[in-house]
Scaffold this motif. Structure first.
Motif, PDB file in Angstrom:
ATOM      1  N   GLU A  22     -16.771 -28.861 -19.541  1.00 17.58           N
ATOM      2  CA  GLU A  22     -17.603 -29.416 -20.611  1.00 17.58           C
ATOM      3  C   GLU A  22     -18.693 -28.434 -21.029  1.00 17.58           C
ATOM      4  OE1 GLU A  22     -19.749 -33.632 -21.739  1.00 17.58           O
ATOM      5  OE2 GLU A  22     -18.539 -33.491 -19.933  1.00 17.58           O
ATOM      6  N   LYS A  23     -19.347 -27.827 -20.058  1.00 18.14           N
ATOM      7  CA  LYS A  23     -20.396 -26.849 -20.365  1.00 18.14           C
ATOM      8  C   LYS A  23     -19.803 -25.640 -21.097  1.00 18.14           C
ATOM      9  CE  LYS A  23     -24.145 -24.174 -18.356  1.00 18.14           C
ATOM     10  NZ  LYS A  23     -24.914 -23.845 -17.160  1.00 18.14           N
ATOM     11  N   MET A  24     -18.645 -25.200 -20.657  1.00 18.90           N
ATOM     12  CA  MET A  24     -17.993 -24.062 -21.299  1.00 18.90           C
ATOM     13  C   MET A  24     -17.608 -24.404 -22.740  1.00 18.90           C
ATOM     14  SD  MET A  24     -15.689 -22.811 -18.041  1.00 18.90           S
ATOM     15  CE  MET A  24     -14.643 -21.715 -18.986  1.00 18.90           C
ATOM     16  N   GLY A  25     -17.062 -25.599 -22.944  1.00 15.85           N
ATOM     17  CA  GLY A  25     -16.681 -26.023 -24.286  1.00 15.85           C
ATOM     18  C   GLY A  25     -17.877 -26.077 -25.217  1.00 15.85           C
ATOM     19  N   LYS A  26     -18.988 -26.643 -24.726  1.00 12.14           N
ATOM     20  CA  LYS A  26     -20.202 -26.711 -25.546  1.00 12.14           C
ATOM     21  C   LYS A  26     -20.714 -25.317 -25.884  1.00 12.14           C
ATOM     22  CE  LYS A  26     -21.855 -31.255 -24.186  1.00 12.14           C
ATOM     23  NZ  LYS A  26     -22.839 -32.037 -23.439  1.00 12.14           N
ATOM     24  N   ALA A  27     -20.704 -24.436 -24.898  1.00 14.33           N
ATOM     25  CA  ALA A  27     -21.201 -23.076 -25.121  1.00 14.33           C
ATOM     26  C   ALA A  27     -20.349 -22.318 -26.138  1.00 14.33           C
ATOM     27  CB  ALA A  27     -21.234 -22.309 -23.797  1.00 14.33           C
ATOM     28  N   LEU A  28     -19.054 -22.614 -26.150  1.00 13.99           N
ATOM     29  CA  LEU A  28     -18.145 -21.906 -27.053  1.00 13.99           C
ATOM     30  C   LEU A  28     -17.884 -22.679 -28.347  1.00 13.99           C
ATOM     31  CD1 LEU A  28     -15.673 -20.654 -24.332  1.00 13.99           C
ATOM     32  CD2 LEU A  28     -17.388 -19.309 -25.545  1.00 13.99           C
ATOM     33  N   CYS A  30     -16.242 -25.658 -28.771  1.00 10.08           N
ATOM     34  CA  CYS A  30     -14.896 -26.219 -28.888  1.00 10.08           C
ATOM     35  C   CYS A  30     -14.726 -27.373 -27.894  1.00 10.08           C
ATOM     36  CB  CYS A  30     -13.833 -25.146 -28.651  1.00 10.08           C
ATOM     37  SG  CYS A  30     -13.883 -24.388 -27.023  1.00 10.08           S
ATOM     38  N   SER A  31     -13.642 -28.104 -28.053  1.00 11.93           N
ATOM     39  CA  SER A  31     -13.339 -29.211 -27.156  1.00 11.93           C
ATOM     40  C   SER A  31     -13.114 -28.704 -25.735  1.00 11.93           C
ATOM     41  CB  SER A  31     -12.074 -29.936 -27.634  1.00 11.93           C
ATOM     42  OG  SER A  31     -11.490 -30.695 -26.596  1.00 11.93           O
ATOM     43  N   HIS A  32     -13.765 -29.335 -24.782  1.00  7.22           N
ATOM     44  CA  HIS A  32     -13.578 -28.906 -23.387  1.00  7.22           C
ATOM     45  C   HIS A  32     -12.168 -29.227 -22.884  1.00  7.22           C
ATOM     46  CE1 HIS A  32     -14.755 -33.108 -22.716  1.00  7.22           C
ATOM     47  NE2 HIS A  32     -14.220 -33.005 -21.517  1.00  7.22           N
ATOM     48  N   VAL A  33     -11.546 -30.268 -23.411  1.00  8.04           N
ATOM     49  CA  VAL A  33     -10.177 -30.593 -23.001  1.00  8.04           C
ATOM     50  C   VAL A  33      -9.217 -29.518 -23.520  1.00  8.04           C
ATOM     51  CG1 VAL A  33      -8.317 -32.304 -23.153  1.00  8.04           C
ATOM     52  CG2 VAL A  33     -10.678 -33.061 -22.857  1.00  8.04           C
ATOM     53  N   TRP A  34      -9.380 -29.146 -24.781  1.00  7.06           N
ATOM     54  CA  TRP A  34      -8.553 -28.080 -25.345  1.00  7.06           C
ATOM     55  C   TRP A  34      -8.783 -26.766 -24.603  1.00  7.06           C
ATOM     56  CZ3 TRP A  34     -10.060 -23.511 -27.782  1.00  7.06           C
ATOM     57  CH2 TRP A  34      -9.019 -22.773 -28.332  1.00  7.06           C
ATOM     58  N   LEU A  35     -10.039 -26.433 -24.340  1.00  6.89           N
ATOM     59  CA  LEU A  35     -10.365 -25.191 -23.642  1.00  6.89           C
ATOM     60  C   LEU A  35      -9.730 -25.155 -22.251  1.00  6.89           C
ATOM     61  CD1 LEU A  35     -11.962 -22.524 -23.724  1.00  6.89           C
ATOM     62  CD2 LEU A  35     -13.864 -23.782 -22.680  1.00  6.89           C
ATOM     63  N   THR A  36      -9.763 -26.277 -21.560  1.00  3.08           N
ATOM     64  CA  THR A  36      -9.128 -26.359 -20.244  1.00  3.08           C
ATOM     65  C   THR A  36      -7.646 -26.033 -20.356  1.00  3.08           C
ATOM     66  OG1 THR A  36     -10.697 -28.083 -19.588  1.00  3.08           O
ATOM     67  CG2 THR A  36      -8.726 -27.836 -18.237  1.00  3.08           C
ATOM     68  N   SER A  37      -6.986 -26.627 -21.334  1.00  2.00           N
ATOM     69  CA  SER A  37      -5.561 -26.384 -21.542  1.00  2.00           C
ATOM     70  C   SER A  37      -5.290 -24.911 -21.839  1.00  2.00           C
ATOM     71  CB  SER A  37      -5.045 -27.270 -22.673  1.00  2.00           C
ATOM     72  OG  SER A  37      -3.673 -27.098 -22.844  1.00  2.00           O
ATOM     73  N   VAL A  38      -6.133 -24.291 -22.647  1.00  2.00           N
ATOM     74  CA  VAL A  38      -5.987 -22.867 -22.955  1.00  2.00           C
ATOM     75  C   VAL A  38      -6.119 -22.041 -21.679  1.00  2.00           C
ATOM     76  CG1 VAL A  38      -7.103 -20.899 -24.115  1.00  2.00           C
ATOM     77  CG2 VAL A  38      -6.745 -23.042 -25.353  1.00  2.00           C
ATOM     78  N   CYS A  39      -7.134 -22.347 -20.888  1.00  2.00           N
ATOM     79  CA  CYS A  39      -7.381 -21.572 -19.669  1.00  2.00           C
ATOM     80  C   CYS A  39      -6.305 -21.794 -18.613  1.00  2.00           C
ATOM     81  CB  CYS A  39      -8.764 -21.908 -19.107  1.00  2.00           C
ATOM     82  SG  CYS A  39     -10.109 -21.327 -20.168  1.00  2.00           S
ATOM     83  N   LEU A  40      -5.636 -22.933 -18.656  1.00  2.00           N
ATOM     84  CA  LEU A  40      -4.530 -23.197 -17.735  1.00  2.00           C
ATOM     85  C   LEU A  40      -3.217 -22.625 -18.265  1.00  2.00           C
ATOM     86  CD1 LEU A  40      -5.350 -26.840 -16.604  1.00  2.00           C
ATOM     87  CD2 LEU A  40      -5.724 -24.710 -15.334  1.00  2.00           C
TER      88      LEU A  40
END
Length: 146
Positions: A22-28, A30-40
Protein backbone atom coordinates in the motif's frame (compact mmCIF):
# COMPACT_ATOMS: atom_id res chain seq x y z
CA UNK A 1 17.02 -11.13 -15.71
CA UNK A 2 13.88 -13.30 -15.59
CA UNK A 3 10.65 -12.57 -13.70
CA UNK A 4 11.56 -14.89 -10.80
CA UNK A 5 14.92 -13.16 -10.23
CA UNK A 6 13.18 -9.78 -10.54
CA UNK A 7 10.57 -10.73 -7.92
CA UNK A 8 13.24 -11.99 -5.53
CA UNK A 9 15.17 -8.70 -5.74
CA UNK A 10 12.02 -6.65 -5.22
CA UNK A 11 10.89 -8.74 -2.25
CA UNK A 12 14.32 -8.43 -0.57
CA UNK A 13 14.36 -4.64 -1.07
CA UNK A 14 10.75 -4.33 0.15
CA UNK A 15 11.58 -6.30 3.31
CA UNK A 16 14.84 -4.43 3.97
CA UNK A 17 13.04 -1.10 3.72
CA UNK A 18 10.08 -2.43 5.76
CA UNK A 19 7.61 -1.27 3.11
CA UNK A 20 4.04 -2.36 2.45
CA UNK A 21 2.45 -2.74 -0.95
CA UNK A 22 0.00 0.00 0.00
CA UNK A 23 2.79 2.43 0.88
CA UNK A 24 4.62 1.58 -2.33
CA UNK A 25 1.47 2.06 -4.41
CA UNK A 26 0.79 5.46 -2.83
CA UNK A 27 4.38 6.56 -3.36
CA UNK A 28 4.27 5.55 -7.02
CA UNK A 29 0.71 6.80 -7.62
CA UNK A 30 -0.80 3.45 -8.58
CA UNK A 31 -3.01 0.70 -7.18
CA UNK A 32 -1.18 -1.36 -4.57
CA UNK A 33 -3.00 -4.50 -5.74
CA UNK A 34 -1.88 -3.94 -9.33
CA UNK A 35 1.66 -3.10 -8.19
CA UNK A 36 1.82 -6.32 -6.17
CA UNK A 37 0.81 -8.30 -9.24
CA UNK A 38 3.47 -6.55 -11.33
CA UNK A 39 6.16 -7.26 -8.74
CA UNK A 40 5.10 -10.91 -8.53
CA UNK A 41 5.57 -11.13 -12.30
CA UNK A 42 1.95 -11.55 -13.36
CA UNK A 43 1.64 -8.17 -15.12
CA UNK A 44 4.03 -5.82 -16.89
CA UNK A 45 4.74 -2.24 -15.89
CA UNK A 46 4.95 0.77 -18.20
CA UNK A 47 8.47 2.17 -18.54
CA UNK A 48 7.91 5.17 -16.25
CA UNK A 49 6.46 3.01 -13.45
CA UNK A 50 9.18 0.38 -13.82
CA UNK A 51 11.98 2.92 -13.47
CA UNK A 52 10.18 4.85 -10.70
CA UNK A 53 9.82 1.61 -8.73
CA UNK A 54 13.45 0.58 -9.13
CA UNK A 55 14.61 4.08 -8.16
CA UNK A 56 12.27 4.01 -5.13
CA UNK A 57 13.68 0.62 -4.05
CA UNK A 58 17.29 1.38 -5.01
CA UNK A 59 17.46 -1.44 -7.56
CA UNK A 60 19.34 -1.78 -10.84
CA UNK A 61 18.01 -1.02 -14.32
CA UNK A 62 17.87 -4.74 -15.18
CA UNK A 63 15.00 -5.04 -12.66
CA UNK A 64 13.14 -2.21 -14.44
CA UNK A 65 13.63 -3.95 -17.79
CA UNK A 66 12.27 -7.22 -16.33
CA UNK A 67 9.25 -5.33 -14.92
CA UNK A 68 8.41 -4.15 -18.45
CA UNK A 69 8.51 -7.63 -20.02
CA UNK A 70 5.10 -9.07 -20.84
CA UNK A 71 4.58 -12.07 -18.57
CA UNK A 72 3.56 -15.57 -19.53
CA UNK A 73 0.63 -16.24 -17.26
CA UNK A 74 0.75 -19.95 -16.58
CA UNK A 75 -0.14 -22.11 -13.63
CA UNK A 76 -0.07 -25.87 -13.20
CA UNK A 77 -3.76 -26.75 -13.01
CA UNK A 78 -6.38 -28.28 -15.28
CA UNK A 79 -8.26 -25.45 -16.95
CA UNK A 80 -12.09 -25.52 -17.01
CA UNK A 81 -13.67 -25.12 -20.44
CA UNK A 82 -16.86 -23.22 -19.57
CA UNK A 83 -16.07 -19.64 -20.66
CA UNK A 84 -17.36 -17.89 -17.53
CA UNK A 85 -15.75 -20.36 -15.13
CA UNK A 86 -12.55 -20.23 -17.15
CA UNK A 87 -12.41 -16.43 -16.76
CA UNK A 88 -12.88 -16.69 -12.98
CA UNK A 89 -10.20 -19.36 -12.93
CA UNK A 90 -7.99 -17.02 -14.95
CA UNK A 91 -8.53 -14.24 -12.38
CA UNK A 92 -7.37 -16.52 -9.56
CA UNK A 93 -4.49 -17.84 -11.67
CA UNK A 94 -3.26 -14.38 -12.53
CA UNK A 95 -4.10 -12.55 -9.27
CA UNK A 96 -4.19 -15.39 -6.71
CA UNK A 97 -0.65 -14.84 -5.42
CA UNK A 98 -1.28 -11.09 -5.41
CA UNK A 99 -4.43 -11.53 -3.31
CA UNK A 100 -2.62 -13.88 -0.93
CA UNK A 101 0.24 -11.40 -0.50
CA UNK A 102 -2.05 -8.42 0.12
CA UNK A 103 -4.45 -10.32 2.44
CA UNK A 104 -1.64 -11.74 4.55
CA UNK A 105 0.08 -8.36 4.72
CA UNK A 106 -3.13 -6.83 6.10
CA UNK A 107 -4.26 -9.71 8.36
CA UNK A 108 -1.27 -11.97 9.04
CA UNK A 109 -0.65 -15.61 8.21
CA UNK A 110 -3.95 -17.29 7.46
CA UNK A 111 -6.69 -17.84 4.92
CA UNK A 112 -10.06 -16.49 3.86
CA UNK A 113 -12.85 -18.86 4.82
CA UNK A 114 -15.03 -20.33 2.11
CA UNK A 115 -17.37 -21.63 4.84
CA UNK A 116 -18.03 -18.39 6.75
CA UNK A 117 -18.38 -16.63 3.43
CA UNK A 118 -20.75 -14.61 1.31
CA UNK A 119 -20.64 -13.52 -2.29
CA UNK A 120 -22.55 -10.94 -4.26
CA UNK A 121 -22.79 -10.30 -7.98
CA UNK A 122 -23.89 -6.92 -9.26
CA UNK A 123 -24.37 -5.42 -12.68
CA UNK A 124 -23.00 -1.97 -13.27
CA UNK A 125 -24.36 -0.36 -16.41
CA UNK A 126 -21.69 1.34 -18.48
CA UNK A 127 -22.03 2.92 -21.93
CA UNK A 128 -18.82 1.15 -23.00
CA UNK A 129 -20.26 -2.23 -21.92
CA UNK A 130 -21.89 -3.42 -18.73
CA UNK A 131 -19.57 -4.47 -15.91
CA UNK A 132 -19.66 -7.40 -13.49
CA UNK A 133 -18.99 -6.60 -9.84
CA UNK A 134 -18.11 -9.64 -7.71
CA UNK A 135 -17.90 -9.23 -3.96
CA UNK A 136 -16.25 -12.08 -2.04
CA UNK A 137 -16.64 -11.69 1.72
CA UNK A 138 -14.94 -14.36 3.83
CA UNK A 139 -13.98 -14.48 7.47
CA UNK A 140 -10.21 -14.35 8.03
CA UNK A 141 -8.94 -17.51 9.69
CA UNK A 142 -5.44 -17.16 11.18
CA UNK A 143 -3.16 -20.16 11.32
CA UNK A 144 -2.53 -21.27 14.90
CA UNK A 145 0.82 -22.01 16.45
CA UNK A 146 1.18 -25.01 18.73
Amino acid sequence: MNKLEMTEKIMVAKAEKQLTWEKMGKALGCSHVWLTSVCLGMNSAPKDTAFSLTEYLGLEDDVAHALMVYPTKVWDQAVPTDPLIYRLYEVVGVYGETLKEVIQEKFGDGIMSAIDFSMDVDKIEDPKGDRVLLTLNGKFLPYKSW
